[in-house]
Design an enzyme around this catalytic site. Structure first.
Site, PDB file in Angstrom:
ATOM      1  N   LYS A  78     -35.951 -28.652   2.043  1.00  0.00           N
ATOM      2  CA  LYS A  78     -36.525 -27.315   1.991  1.00  0.00           C
ATOM      3  C   LYS A  78     -36.466 -26.849   0.545  1.00  0.00           C
ATOM      4  O   LYS A  78     -35.388 -26.705  -0.030  1.00  0.00           O
ATOM      5  CB  LYS A  78     -35.760 -26.351   2.900  1.00  0.00           C
ATOM      6  CG  LYS A  78     -36.387 -24.960   2.940  1.00  0.00           C
ATOM      7  CD  LYS A  78     -35.731 -24.072   3.984  1.00  0.00           C
ATOM      8  CE  LYS A  78     -36.435 -22.725   4.058  1.00  0.00           C
ATOM      9  NZ  LYS A  78     -35.847 -21.844   5.094  1.00  0.00           N
ATOM     10  N   ASP A 135     -34.803 -12.318  11.310  1.00  0.00           N
ATOM     11  CA  ASP A 135     -36.146 -12.862  11.098  1.00  0.00           C
ATOM     12  C   ASP A 135     -36.532 -13.828  12.218  1.00  0.00           C
ATOM     13  O   ASP A 135     -37.050 -14.912  11.964  1.00  0.00           O
ATOM     14  CB  ASP A 135     -36.216 -13.566   9.735  1.00  0.00           C
ATOM     15  CG  ASP A 135     -37.647 -13.768   9.253  1.00  0.00           C
ATOM     16  OD1 ASP A 135     -38.544 -13.049   9.743  1.00  0.00           O
ATOM     17  OD2 ASP A 135     -37.866 -14.624   8.390  1.00  0.00           O
TER      18      ASP A 135
END
Length: 235
Positions: free
Chosen positions: A29, A120
């Protein structure tokens, strides 16, 4: 996804700096430095390591480094991508929806036991490992904070806003206006099951692009920088 980039590594061995063909499939990532501070990177990496022991939370490996343009760490590979790419126009059906909900509830329960809030949860942040949705995992802890932390609310993507608030704010924005004072005090409730609420108080509403002086705000609704001083802002 968004400001993030994912790079497939093939098969790697967790726990080291050198990636050699072994028995664990991973991804990197990569977080672009123009959009992510070093502190934010450490926060996401730390919570990923801390929470990854749960079976419904993505595993983060202790492999992290930086390049001239990115902060990078490694996580397990989800072969079927995120939930967004697995949902058709008709959804995924009641049975699969229940499976996903049960697993997400378990993951969030574990997060909350650690006195943390994910902040989130959305389709993009649920990764799918089996086509029958019997194995899904919660990911992306970049917005995660300790319970009770004073945070600045970031602009939310409209489809993930609460339905009534999204409809009201969407209408306001269509008129080229900014409400500027959305808070619990300015949402009126008409039914006990909250199936009918309405936005009110347009005393701070201005045309988009207007230069305004921010008034003193009640502390829980103030962005961190406003706690120190008033600022001129353009909306």
């Amino acid at each position: 996804v968004g400001n993030e980039q994912w790079l497939a590594l093939g098969y790697c061995e967790p726990g080291g700096w050198w990636f050699e063909p072994k028995d664990t499939e991973m991804v990197l990532k990569a977080l672009p430095k123009p959009y992510v501070t070093l502190k934010d990177f450490y926060t996401e990496f730390h919570y990923g390591l801390h929470l990854g022991s749960h079976k419904n939370i993505i595993t983060t490996y202790d492999v992290a480094f930086e390049t001239p343009g990115f902060y990078v760490f490694s996580q397990e590979y989800a072969p079927l991508g995120d939930l967004t790419s697995n949902v058709s126009e008709t959804g995924i059906g009641e049975l699969y929806s229940k499976r996903v909900a049960k697993q997400l509830a378990a993951a969030l329960g574990f997060v909350h036991m650690k006195d943390l809030v994910h902040r989130d949860v959305k389709l993009d942040n649920v990764l799918v490992f089996k086509s029958d949705f019997s194995r899904v995992k919660l990911c992306d802890f970049g917005e995660t904070r300790k319970t009770g932390t004073l945070v600045r609310r970031r602009n939310e993507w409209l489809p993930y806003s609460p339905p009534d608030l999204a409809a009201a704010l969407g209408f306001v924005h269509m008129k080229d206006l900014v409400h500027r004072d959305v808070k619990l005090d300015n949402v009126l409730v008409f039914k006990s099951d909250f199936s009918r609420v309405k936005l009110c108080d347009f005393g701070e509403t201005r045309k988009t692009g207007t230069l305004v002086r921010r008034r003193n705000e009640w502390l829980p609704y103030s962005p961190p920088d406003v706690l120190e001083r008033n600022t001129d802002e353009t909306y």
